[in-house]
Design a protein around this motif. Structure first.
Motif, PDB file in Angstrom:
ATOM      1  N   CYS A   1       0.820  -1.214   0.000  1.00 25.34           N
ATOM      2  CA  CYS A   1       0.000   0.000   0.000  1.00 25.34           C
ATOM      3  C   CYS A   1       0.858   1.270   0.000  1.00 25.34           C
ATOM      4  N   GLY A   2       1.783   1.359   0.942  1.00 26.12           N
ATOM      5  CA  GLY A   2       2.593   2.566   1.052  1.00 26.12           C
ATOM      6  C   GLY A   2       3.540   2.780  -0.104  1.00 26.12           C
ATOM      7  N   VAL A   3       3.881   1.700  -0.817  1.00 25.43           N
ATOM      8  CA  VAL A   3       4.765   1.813  -1.982  1.00 25.43           C
ATOM      9  C   VAL A   3       4.002   2.345  -3.185  1.00 25.43           C
ATOM     10  N   LEU A   4       2.788   1.848  -3.376  1.00 27.17           N
ATOM     11  CA  LEU A   4       2.020   2.164  -4.576  1.00 27.17           C
ATOM     12  C   LEU A   4       1.156   3.411  -4.435  1.00 27.17           C
ATOM     13  N   LEU A   5       0.856   3.825  -3.208  1.00 26.88           N
ATOM     14  CA  LEU A   5      -0.010   4.975  -2.988  1.00 26.88           C
ATOM     15  C   LEU A   5       0.711   6.059  -2.199  1.00 26.88           C
ATOM     16  N   SER A   6       0.376   7.304  -2.490  1.00 33.08           N
ATOM     17  CA  SER A   6       0.860   8.425  -1.686  1.00 33.08           C
ATOM     18  C   SER A   6      -0.130   8.616  -0.547  1.00 33.08           C
ATOM     19  N   VAL A   7       0.052   7.804   0.499  1.00 32.86           N
ATOM     20  CA  VAL A   7      -0.927   7.735   1.578  1.00 32.86           C
ATOM     21  C   VAL A   7      -1.161   9.100   2.220  1.00 32.86           C
ATOM     22  N   SER A   8      -0.087   9.855   2.443  1.00 35.37           N
ATOM     23  CA  SER A   8      -0.205  11.113   3.181  1.00 35.37           C
ATOM     24  C   SER A   8      -0.997  12.165   2.425  1.00 35.37           C
ATOM     25  N   THR A   9      -1.145  12.031   1.098  1.00 37.26           N
ATOM     26  CA  THR A   9      -1.885  13.028   0.328  1.00 37.26           C
ATOM     27  C   THR A   9      -3.213  12.506  -0.202  1.00 37.26           C
ATOM     28  N   LEU A  10      -3.500  11.216  -0.057  1.00 41.93           N
ATOM     29  CA  LEU A  10      -4.735  10.634  -0.588  1.00 41.93           C
ATOM     30  C   LEU A  10      -5.719  10.217   0.500  1.00 41.93           C
ATOM     31  N   PHE A  11      -5.197   9.830   1.652  1.00 38.91           N
ATOM     32  CA  PHE A  11      -6.055   9.322   2.723  1.00 38.91           C
ATOM     33  C   PHE A  11      -6.696  10.487   3.465  1.00 38.91           C
ATOM     34  N   PRO A  12      -7.817  10.246   4.136  1.00 34.42           N
ATOM     35  CA  PRO A  12      -8.453   8.986   4.479  1.00 34.42           C
ATOM     36  C   PRO A  12      -9.720   8.690   3.694  1.00 34.42           C
ATOM     37  N   GLY A  13      -9.898   9.182   2.492  1.00 36.38           N
ATOM     38  CA  GLY A  13     -11.104   8.893   1.718  1.00 36.38           C
ATOM     39  C   GLY A  13     -11.219   7.426   1.373  1.00 36.38           C
ATOM     40  N   TYR A  14     -11.938   7.138   0.310  1.00 33.43           N
ATOM     41  CA  TYR A  14     -12.177   5.738  -0.037  1.00 33.43           C
ATOM     42  C   TYR A  14     -10.887   4.975  -0.309  1.00 33.43           C
ATOM     43  N   VAL A  15      -9.798   5.695  -0.620  1.00 32.57           N
ATOM     44  CA  VAL A  15      -8.524   5.025  -0.906  1.00 32.57           C
ATOM     45  C   VAL A  15      -8.034   4.254   0.321  1.00 32.57           C
ATOM     46  N   ALA A  16      -8.421   4.706   1.525  1.00 29.83           N
ATOM     47  CA  ALA A  16      -7.998   4.013   2.748  1.00 29.83           C
ATOM     48  C   ALA A  16      -8.667   2.655   2.898  1.00 29.83           C
ATOM     49  N   LEU A  17      -9.600   2.326   2.010  1.00 29.87           N
ATOM     50  CA  LEU A  17     -10.148   0.969   2.001  1.00 29.87           C
ATOM     51  C   LEU A  17      -9.084  -0.053   1.611  1.00 29.87           C
ATOM     52  N   TRP A  18      -8.025   0.405   0.969  1.00 33.81           N
ATOM     53  CA  TRP A  18      -6.946  -0.511   0.574  1.00 33.81           C
ATOM     54  C   TRP A  18      -6.335  -1.198   1.801  1.00 33.81           C
ATOM     55  N   PRO A  19      -5.695  -0.470   2.727  1.00 32.25           N
ATOM     56  CA  PRO A  19      -5.078  -1.175   3.859  1.00 32.25           C
ATOM     57  C   PRO A  19      -6.095  -1.777   4.820  1.00 32.25           C
ATOM     58  N   THR A  20      -7.207  -1.074   5.061  1.00 30.95           N
ATOM     59  CA  THR A  20      -8.200  -1.631   5.985  1.00 30.95           C
ATOM     60  C   THR A  20      -8.860  -2.866   5.390  1.00 30.95           C
ATOM     61  N   GLY A  21      -9.157  -2.824   4.081  1.00 27.82           N
ATOM     62  CA  GLY A  21      -9.728  -3.993   3.420  1.00 27.82           C
ATOM     63  C   GLY A  21      -8.755  -5.157   3.402  1.00 27.82           C
ATOM     64  N   ALA A  22      -7.463  -4.840   3.225  1.00 24.67           N
ATOM     65  CA  ALA A  22      -6.444  -5.898   3.240  1.00 24.67           C
ATOM     66  C   ALA A  22      -6.415  -6.583   4.601  1.00 24.67           C
ATOM     67  N   ALA A  23      -6.490  -5.795   5.677  1.00 24.69           N
ATOM     68  CA  ALA A  23      -6.498  -6.379   7.022  1.00 24.69           C
ATOM     69  C   ALA A  23      -7.759  -7.203   7.256  1.00 24.69           C
ATOM     70  N   VAL A  24      -8.891  -6.762   6.725  1.00 23.53           N
ATOM     71  CA  VAL A  24     -10.130  -7.535   6.832  1.00 23.53           C
ATOM     72  C   VAL A  24      -9.958  -8.904   6.179  1.00 23.53           C
ATOM     73  N   LEU A  25      -9.316  -8.944   5.017  1.00 28.98           N
ATOM     74  CA  LEU A  25      -9.094 -10.224   4.332  1.00 28.98           C
ATOM     75  C   LEU A  25      -8.227 -11.158   5.174  1.00 28.98           C
ATOM     76  N   VAL A  26      -7.207 -10.599   5.823  1.00 27.18           N
ATOM     77  CA  VAL A  26      -6.343 -11.425   6.672  1.00 27.18           C
ATOM     78  C   VAL A  26      -7.149 -12.019   7.826  1.00 27.18           C
ATOM     79  N   ILE A  27      -8.035 -11.217   8.414  1.00 31.86           N
ATOM     80  CA  ILE A  27      -8.847 -11.720   9.529  1.00 31.86           C
ATOM     81  C   ILE A  27      -9.854 -12.756   9.035  1.00 31.86           C
ATOM     82  N   LEU A  28     -10.451 -12.520   7.874  1.00 32.44           N
ATOM     83  CA  LEU A  28     -11.381 -13.504   7.315  1.00 32.44           C
ATOM     84  C   LEU A  28     -10.677 -14.816   6.996  1.00 32.44           C
TER      85      LEU A  28
END
Length: 693
Positions: free
Chosen positions: A271-298
């Motif tokens: 996520c941090g490599v491919l996205l400029s987190v500090s300038t794009l978050f926390p809109g829908y783009v933040a679904l990337w890391p949070t969604g990734a963590a959801v998949l790990v828990i599932l």
């Protein structure tokens, strides 16, 4: 049970805890009695991403978003089970237990950070750090940073060693809100005879939808503010809450779970490599890391030798997960101090290892001593009482608050004493020493003023009265001085590097009996060009400019004083929009006094002087200014007269930090109000020559 049959994925925390802290026995039990140690591994991955990206890459990774999601996941599960078990939310027990678990480590880190601030950081940063220490201790650091993010002048400041507490502040505010929300859901469910979990799910889903919608909107319009806005981040915690309420119903084939585990882990790491987190978050783009963590828990515990949980349950990783909270607390202040001592903007490979190693050692000590060691001093029965929990938290955090307040008060008193010293103008001629070399040669050996520690607060009346508005404001604040019936009226208009001339212009206008009208805005050039900030249209600037033009059309001043060029380390130029704006003023019959932009420095004024020696705090004019004024070579409208006071600020082609015992620049481009006042005679002379008045 068939080993290939997915096990229920209900998670049970043995205690209520932050997503960056851990349960007492470091185990998260499944609904069938199995353990979920992969969540501990997920914590470890998240905190490593945060630390590694900060230390070596100077970027944001998305790991904090995972912590927020896990907080919602764990806290919601704990609260719901508490209601199902006891029929109510035990507010006092919930909040005091959290305070006992989270506050001691935070208090230790904040106390150590204040000590490091005194030993390592320049005095010019002490007051701001102390303000943020109090904000962090009281869990509103995110709002302090949000205000700074939309303050153009504050944006120029070096990073605070406690700014990473912003995410913990959001979590703290969540801890206050969420028990109330769950309690309301329980009350509503009982009143209308609805299933309790379904009621909670409906409520948190509504929070998720509302917060995400708000987050998308505010991120698009003001991303700098949104990044720290609790409302724009709440959906990440609500996502974890939704997962906690539905995860036990999910039944997936083991093969799919193996895939989801690795896919989620890969998505999180990238996520941090491919996205400029500090300038794009926390809109829908933040679904990337949070969604990734959801998949790990599932994915859960797959039992497969090829599953991601095989890595996440690796003992060293789960042990690191136990330290995720104190490691997160320590890594940032250690890094800030390292960068300050070395003068680097990023850690070297070896230096970064030292930062990470020191942070790990401090995290382990904090975990052993602050998080658990205090229990050794009381009887087991006392440790379980709310009074003990809140007493421990207060005993540690109150001294931090007290010391920071006393220290801040001392800084304020010393600042007032230094202001009295400035009453001796013969020792502090400033720009007058440029015009009179003899004066410069007999200057008294006195301290530089304003003191570097006071430099950021050395602002003019124009700033203090709100005439200069911040990035976030679109309001036009018009300030008026001088006789209303004066024969001549000048309007000072532009961005912050027009505003810093105000003390000189005001004294010159006062000496001549002119009326001075002023209105300026951070980051907003007085130009017809569309303004952009962080890649999007700077709407607040566009609204402000329209209001400024309407004001000028009604006022019809004799002259508008504004910046004629923009000087940066990439060069100096005249914007086409400047010329168009001047032509528009020509149509109104208004003269334009174009004041050349001052050079941008290669050093930070106050910090350079404080770290010394002063002789090294010098920057050539040529570093940012063109050899000849670009405005002089432009096709100017007939109403424009150019002015250039560079020689009065940077005599001899060099911008020194101190001239005539006065600190010239407080950062890398803004003149202190004290020095600007000493420019009044030169400004008056230049205005008279330009206008012929």
């Amino acid at each position: 049970m068939d080993p290939s049959t997915p096990k229920p994925l209900v998670t049970r925390a043995t205690s209520v805890t932050s997503a960056t802290s851990v349960p007492d026995d470091a185990r998260i039990k499944g609904g069938s009695g199995g353990f979920r140690p992969e969540i501990e591994g997920l914590r470890a991955v998240a905190v490593l991403l945060v630390a590694v990206y900060h230390i070596w890459l100077g970027r944001v990774s998305g790991g904090v978003d995972v912590f927020l999601m896990l907080t919602g996941f764990l806290i919601t599960g704990s609260l719901v089970r508490s209601v199902e078990r006891e029929g109510r939310v035990r507010f006092a027990a919930f909040w005091t237990r959290l305070a006992r678990r989270l506050v001691p480590a935070a208090a230790v880190v904040l106390a150590a950070t204040m000590a490091a601030t005194y030993l390592v950081l320049p005095r010019s940063r002490w007051a701001d750090v102390l303000d943020e220490v109090r904000a962090a201790a009281l869990y509103h650091e995110n709002w302090a940073l949000a205000r700074g993010a939309v303050d153009y002048l504050a944006r120029e400041a070096a990073p605070s060693p406690v700014q990473h507490f912003w995410s913990l502040s959001i979590q703290g505010q969540f801890y206050l809100l969420w028990p109330v929300l769950v309690a309301l859901a329980a009350l509503a469910a009982a009143r209308v005879r609805l299933p309790f979990r379904a009621t909670v799910l409906g409520l948190v889903t509504a929070v998720f939808a509302l917060s995400l919608s708000y987050s998308v909107s505010v991120t698009a319009s003001d991303q700098a503010w949104a990044y720290f806005d609790t409302g724009a981040r709440l959906w990440e915690l609500a996502l974890g809450a939704i997962l906690a309420l539905v995860v036990h119903r999910v039944r997936l084939p083991r093969g799919l779970r193996v895939f989801l585990g690795w896919f989620g882990l890969a998505a999180l790491v990238s996520c941090g490599v491919l996205l400029s987190v500090s300038t794009l978050f926390p809109g829908y783009v933040a679904l990337w890391p949070t969604g990734a963590a959801v998949l790990v828990i599932l994915a859960g515990t797959t039992g497969s030798p090829h599953g991601a949980d095989r890595l996440l349950t690796w003992r060293p990783l789960t042990d690191l997960g136990k330290l995720s909270y104190p490691l997160y607390l320590w890594h940032w202040p250690v890094l800030v101090c390292y960068l300050e001592v070395t003068g680097r903007s990023l850690a070297s490979p070896l230096g970064g290892l030292g930062v990470l190693g020191a942070s790990l050692v401090l995290a382990w000590l904090t975990h052993r001593l602050a998080e658990g060691g205090l229990d050794r001093f009381t009887r087991p029965a006392a440790r379980r009482t709310p009074a003990w929990s809140i007493g421990i938290a207060a005993a540690l955090i109150v001294p931090v608050l007290a010391v920071s307040l006393l220290w801040s008060d001392r800084i304020d008193r010393e600042r007032a004493e230094r202001a009295v010293e400035m009453a001796a103008p013969e020792s502090y001629p400033g720009a007058l020493a440029v015009a009179d070399p003899a004066l410069a040669s007999v200057l008294a050996d006195v301290p530089v003023r304003p003191d570097p520690a006071d430099a950021r607060q050395d602002l003019s009346w124009h700033h203090q009265e709100g005439c200069h508005v911040t990035l976030a404001s679109e309001e036009l604040v018009v300030c008026d001085s001088g006789p209303q019936d004066a024969e001549r009226t000048i309007a000072l208009v532009g961005a912050s590097r027009a505003a810093h001339w105000y003390p000189a212009v005001h004294e010159a206008a006062d000496a001549r009996g002119w009326r001075l009208v002023s209105f300026t805005k951070s980051g907003c050039q007085f130009s017809t060009d569309t303004s952009y900030r962080d890649g999007v249209v700077f709407d607040e600037c566009e609204v402000w400019k329209a209001a400024a033009m309407a004001e000028l059309e009604e006022l019809r001043p004799d002259a508008v004083l504004t910046s004629s060029t923009r000087a940066t380390l990439n060069g100096e130029r005249v914007h086409d929009g400047f010329l168009d704006m001047w032509a528009w003023l020509d149509g109104l019959g208004v003269e334009v006094l174009g004041l050349r932009d001052l050079p941008r420095l290669t050093y930070q004024g106050a910090e350079c002087v404080e770290s010394g020696p002063v002789d090294r705090c010098a920057s050539p004019v040529s570093a940012s200014q063109a050899e000849t004024d670009p405005a002089a070579e432009a096709d100017l409208p007939p109403n424009v007269t150019l002015m250039d006071l560079t020689d009065q600020v940077c005599p001899g082609g060099t911008c020194d930090a101190v001239v005539g015992n006065i600190l010239v620049f407080w950062d890398h481009s803004h003149v202190t109000a004290t020095y600007a006042r000493t420019l009044a005679p030169a400004m008056e002379e230049a205005l008279v020559e330009a206008t012929g008045w």
